[in-house]
Design a protein around this motif. Structure first.
Motif, PDB file in Angstrom:
ATOM      1  N   GLY A  54      62.704   5.684  31.118  1.00 31.81           N
ATOM      2  CA  GLY A  54      61.411   5.610  30.453  1.00 31.81           C
ATOM      3  C   GLY A  54      60.288   6.212  31.284  1.00 31.81           C
ATOM      4  N   GLN A  55      60.260   5.878  32.564  1.00 35.39           N
ATOM      5  CA  GLN A  55      59.207   6.407  33.434  1.00 35.39           C
ATOM      6  C   GLN A  55      59.322   7.924  33.575  1.00 35.39           C
ATOM      7  OE1 GLN A  55      57.167   4.255  33.199  1.00 35.39           O
ATOM      8  NE2 GLN A  55      56.840   3.217  35.121  1.00 35.39           N
ATOM      9  N   ARG A  56      60.530   8.421  33.672  1.00 38.33           N
ATOM     10  CA  ARG A  56      60.723   9.871  33.785  1.00 38.33           C
ATOM     11  C   ARG A  56      60.313  10.576  32.490  1.00 38.33           C
ATOM     12  NH1 ARG A  56      61.388  12.188  38.630  1.00 38.33           N
ATOM     13  NH2 ARG A  56      62.309  13.877  37.449  1.00 38.33           N
ATOM     14  N   ILE A  57      60.691  10.021  31.348  1.00 39.92           N
ATOM     15  CA  ILE A  57      60.320  10.614  30.064  1.00 39.92           C
ATOM     16  C   ILE A  57      58.803  10.633  29.905  1.00 39.92           C
ATOM     17  CG2 ILE A  57      60.410  10.257  27.538  1.00 39.92           C
ATOM     18  CD1 ILE A  57      63.022  11.365  28.563  1.00 39.92           C
ATOM     19  N   ALA A  58      58.140   9.568  30.362  1.00 45.62           N
ATOM     20  CA  ALA A  58      56.676   9.480  30.275  1.00 45.62           C
ATOM     21  C   ALA A  58      55.986  10.303  31.366  1.00 45.62           C
ATOM     22  CB  ALA A  58      56.230   8.026  30.358  1.00 45.62           C
ATOM     23  N   LYS A  59      56.770  10.930  32.215  1.00 48.58           N
ATOM     24  CA  LYS A  59      56.263  11.710  33.343  1.00 48.58           C
ATOM     25  C   LYS A  59      55.407  10.867  34.303  1.00 48.58           C
ATOM     26  CE  LYS A  59      56.297  16.261  31.062  1.00 48.58           C
ATOM     27  NZ  LYS A  59      57.523  16.166  30.465  1.00 48.58           N
ATOM     28  N   ASP A  60      55.790   9.597  34.419  1.00 48.33           N
ATOM     29  CA  ASP A  60      55.153   8.693  35.364  1.00 48.33           C
ATOM     30  C   ASP A  60      56.030   8.652  36.613  1.00 48.33           C
ATOM     31  OD1 ASP A  60      54.039   6.656  36.853  1.00 48.33           O
ATOM     32  OD2 ASP A  60      54.102   5.163  35.255  1.00 48.33           O
ATOM     33  N   TYR A  61      55.850   9.642  37.464  1.00 47.32           N
ATOM     34  CA  TYR A  61      56.730   9.796  38.617  1.00 47.32           C
ATOM     35  C   TYR A  61      56.492   8.729  39.680  1.00 47.32           C
ATOM     36  CZ  TYR A  61      57.684  14.058  36.118  1.00 47.32           C
ATOM     37  OH  TYR A  61      58.022  14.945  35.129  1.00 47.32           O
ATOM     38  N   ASP A  62      55.267   8.236  39.799  1.00 43.36           N
ATOM     39  CA  ASP A  62      55.026   7.123  40.719  1.00 43.36           C
ATOM     40  C   ASP A  62      55.734   5.862  40.232  1.00 43.36           C
ATOM     41  OD1 ASP A  62      53.501   8.530  42.563  1.00 43.36           O
ATOM     42  OD2 ASP A  62      51.608   8.088  41.539  1.00 43.36           O
ATOM     43  N   GLY A  63      55.686   5.622  38.930  1.00 42.75           N
ATOM     44  CA  GLY A  63      56.409   4.483  38.360  1.00 42.75           C
ATOM     45  C   GLY A  63      57.909   4.622  38.550  1.00 42.75           C
ATOM     46  N   ALA A  64      58.413   5.839  38.378  1.00 40.38           N
ATOM     47  CA  ALA A  64      59.843   6.091  38.579  1.00 40.38           C
ATOM     48  C   ALA A  64      60.231   5.835  40.029  1.00 40.38           C
ATOM     49  CB  ALA A  64      60.181   7.523  38.174  1.00 40.38           C
ATOM     50  N   ARG A  65      59.379   6.218  40.957  1.00 41.65           N
ATOM     51  CA  ARG A  65      59.661   5.984  42.376  1.00 41.65           C
ATOM     52  C   ARG A  65      59.742   4.480  42.662  1.00 41.65           C
ATOM     53  NH1 ARG A  65      56.671   9.710  44.855  1.00 41.65           N
ATOM     54  NH2 ARG A  65      54.755   8.677  44.247  1.00 41.65           N
TER      55      ARG A  65
END
Length: 132
Positions: free
Chosen positions: A103-114
């Protein structure tokens, strides 16, 4: 007491997963509307935009089941040295984190993905330790 000394790493990691997932599930339950509103905005420009309530429910159920299985597994490991339910709970916790990561990657929320990746490290280590 013997199993506490035999499995200290596994028990501590289980507590980490239990706290993480049961608190997260409780937060989603207590503030469903707030979480849903934030996530609808977060995913508004993604292919997930029309599926947010279903996806949030799926993550919630997965977190609850993972937390409960790890809780039961914690008790079993401590009382009897048996880790099979804890193992299943740890795998489910990893799957929940992978859902969140996607979900975080799809939303392009790379800090959240980290941030999700940081939680994944102890969860996958727990799976490694519990495998028979």
């Amino acid at each position: 007491m013997t199993n506490l000394m035999t499995y200290p790493t596994e028990l501590l990691l289980l507590l980490f997963v239990i706290i993480t997932f049961l608190q997260s599930a409780l937060d989603k339950i207590m503030d469903w509307k707030g979480n849903l509103a934030w996530l609808k905005e977060h995913f508004s420009k993604t292919p997930f935009k029309n599926m947010v309530p279903m996806l949030l429910g799926t993550v919630l159920v997965t977190e609850i089941v993972a937390g409960l299985l790890c809780s039961i597994g914690f008790y079993q490991l401590l009382a009897a040295g048996e880790g099979s339910i804890a193992f299943v709970g740890a795998i489910l916790a990893c799957l929940a984190l992978l859902m969140l990561l996607l979900g975080q990657r799809i939303a392009k929320d790379y800090d959240g993905a980290r941030t999700i990746a940081i939680y994944f490290v102890p969860a996958i280590f727990l799976v490694f330790l519990l495998q028979s």
